[in-house]
Structure formats: C-alpha cells, structure tokens
Design an enzyme around this catalytic site. Structure first.
Site, PDB file in Angstrom:
ATOM      1  CG  ASN A  13      -1.722   1.212   1.422  1.00  0.00           C
ATOM      2  OD1 ASN A  13      -1.785   2.047   0.514  1.00  0.00           O
ATOM      3  ND2 ASN A  13      -2.370   1.346   2.579  1.00  0.00           N
ATOM      4  CE  LYS A  15       0.019   3.110   4.868  1.00  0.00           C
ATOM      5  NZ  LYS A  15       0.188   3.174   6.296  1.00  0.00           N
ATOM      6  CG  HIS A  99      -5.510   1.916   5.558  1.00  0.00           C
ATOM      7  ND1 HIS A  99      -5.026   2.826   6.470  1.00  0.00           N
ATOM      8  CD2 HIS A  99      -4.512   1.033   5.326  1.00  0.00           C
ATOM      9  CE1 HIS A  99      -3.771   2.505   6.767  1.00  0.00           C
ATOM     10  NE2 HIS A  99      -3.433   1.424   6.085  1.00  0.00           N
ATOM     11  CD  GLU A 101      -2.600   5.420   6.953  1.00  0.00           C
ATOM     12  OE1 GLU A 101      -2.635   5.416   5.713  1.00  0.00           O
ATOM     13  OE2 GLU A 101      -1.676   4.886   7.605  1.00  0.00           O
ATOM     14  CD  GLU A 169      -2.964  -2.439   7.448  1.00  0.00           C
ATOM     15  OE1 GLU A 169      -1.883  -2.690   6.926  1.00  0.00           O
ATOM     16  OE2 GLU A 169      -3.604  -1.401   7.226  1.00  0.00           O
ATOM     17  N   GLY A 175       3.306   2.206  10.677  1.00  0.00           N
ATOM     18  CA  GLY A 175       4.316   3.251  10.500  1.00  0.00           C
ATOM     19  C   GLY A 175       5.106   3.587  11.751  1.00  0.00           C
ATOM     20  CB  SER A 214       5.874  -2.005  11.813  1.00  0.00           C
ATOM     21  OG  SER A 214       5.546  -0.649  12.113  1.00  0.00           O
TER      22      SER A 214
END
Ligand code: 13P
Length: 252
Positions: A13, A15, A99, A101, A169, A175, A214
């Site tokens: 991904n 992003k 996701h 985010e 996730e 991240g 990660s």
C-alpha cells in the site's frame, strides 16, 4: 515457506506516496521477480493517478495492481471520488477499503466500509477490508471485541472467499516500527478466522487474512509463518523494491 490454507497475498500500500520517478521501483521489482517461483500473489496499490502507469510498467509480470479506496456508488455526483468500476477499468483486481487512515481521517464507519466493500465485490474485484484496534483499545483489553465488531460490521453479507481479503492492521503498529508479539497476532487472526466461519460458513476458511503494521524483511519470516496469517499488507517497506522483495521472498 510451506503454506497451508489459502494462497498468500503480499500487497504493498503506497498510500499518498509515489511519482513518475518512483515507477522505477515496480519496474525493478518485476525484473527481480522474473525468475522467482513464488507461493504467493504479489500486488501493489499505488495512488489512483499512477495506477495505469504502474500497470504498464508491470506488463508481462505476475504482479497485480490494486486501488487504495473507492466510493460505494458506481458513478454520480461525488466530486473527487473514484468508483470500483473505474479502478477495474484502469487494471485493478482489488481495492483496499476501511484502512485505519480512512477511518480516522475521513470518518469512515463500519457501515460505510461495508458499502464500499460491496461495491468492490459487485464490480468483480477483491475487497481488502482493513480492521484493527487502537493503542487505547489494546491497553484496555478490548482488542478482540473491537476486531470482532469491525469484522461483523464491515463484511458484506454476500461475501465469498474469492472476493474477500481481510487485513488485520493494529493502528498503533502502522508506521511506528512496533508490532504485536507473534502470540498476539496469532490470537487475533484465530479470532478473525472464527468470526469468518460464523459469517460465511465454509467459505470463511478460504479467506486470506493479511497482517499489516510495520512489516519489514527482518520480521516477515516470523509473522508470515503464524497460523491463519495468509500474507501481508505492507506500507513503508513496499516503496523500495529491495525492501518489498525481502518480504515477498519469505514465500519463495
Ligand atoms: P507500514 O507497513 O508502513 O506500517 O503501514 C502498514 C499499512 O498501513 C499498510 O496498509
């Protein structure tokens, strides 16, 4: 790696990262994978505007291309949005939905995620449905409840193993360089498998459950060998062909 259950998927991904200059990375990846026999599918999910370019760079390779999000409608007055059909036409075989985010920055609820996932499936693509707890929820011992609630709320009723991928996730692992322990990952993936069995009966066993957060070459081997872990959704480490290859090679 010997794989039991569904054929694994390693998806990158990107992003909101990428540029024309960055097309060298998928080009490099395709070249590096040319003669490698993999026991997994590989996919990259670039920003929508780069999909056709990435697709063309990957022509002749086995690497698939996916979208990062879509609207739940097929067309209409939705300025700035993109539909699953458009992503399909551009060459995508899957779309990431829900996701964290998107959930955090765009207020997407389980209900919205389910509508998007249904649109993806209706377009004939695979919905990669993301779920995962926040650090606060994990610290409060609510991880399993949160994940069970998200999967029930985000999975369309008519889902099939062929058009559904789940990505676990943990929000706090994205991240950050942090990952849950292998025991914690195995526990959540077992719960997801169990929930899928309840929601989809026999088809639940065939759904790929990816771990994301990660993932890097140094931890991929341990994470990917866990029961009910059928691949990875990779952010940062998918941007460089060499790093992504280090993860993919776990399945060589
Ligand atoms: P990182 O691999 O950068 O932690 O991101 C994971 C992710 O959010 C993939 O969708």
């Amino acid at each position: 790696m010997a794989s039991k259950g569904p054929r694994p998927l390693v998806a990158g991904n990107w992003k909101m990262n990428g540029s024309l200059a960055m097309l060298r990375e998928p080009r490099l990846l395709a070249a590096m994978l040319k003669d490698v026999r993999l026991k997994a599918d590989v996919m990259v999910c670039p920003p929508a505007i780069l999909i056709r370019r990435v697709k063309s760079v990957l022509k002749g390779s086995k690497i698939k291309v996916g979208g990062q999000d879509c609207h739940w409608n097929a067309a209409g007055a939705h300025t700035g949005d993109i539909s699953a059909d458009m992503l399909k036409e551009a060459g995508c075989t899957a779309v990431i939905v829900g996701h964290s985010e998107r959930r955090a920055n765009h207020g997407e609820t389980d209900e919205i995620v389910a509508r998007k996932a249904r649109a993806v499936q209706k377009a004939g693509l695979k919905a990669i449905i993301c779920i995962g707890e926040t650090l606060e929820e994990r610290k409060a011992g609510k991880t399993l409840d949160v994940v069970a609630r998200q999967i029930k709320g985000s999975l369309p009723h008519e889902s099939a193993a062929s058009d559904t991928v789940i990505a676990y996730e943990p929000v706090w692992a994205i991240g950050t360089g942090l990952t849950p322990t292998t025991a914690e990952v195995a526990e959540v993936h077992a719960l997801i498998r169990n929930e899928l069995g309840g929601l989809m009966s026999n088809d639940g066993a065939g759904v790929r459950i990816l771990y994301g957060g990660s993932v890097k070459p140094s931890n991929a081997g341990d994470l990917m060998s866990l029961p009910n872990v059928n691949g990875a959704l990779v952010g940062g480490a998918s941007l460089k062909a060499a790093d992504f290859l280090g993860i993919i090679k776990v399945f060589a």
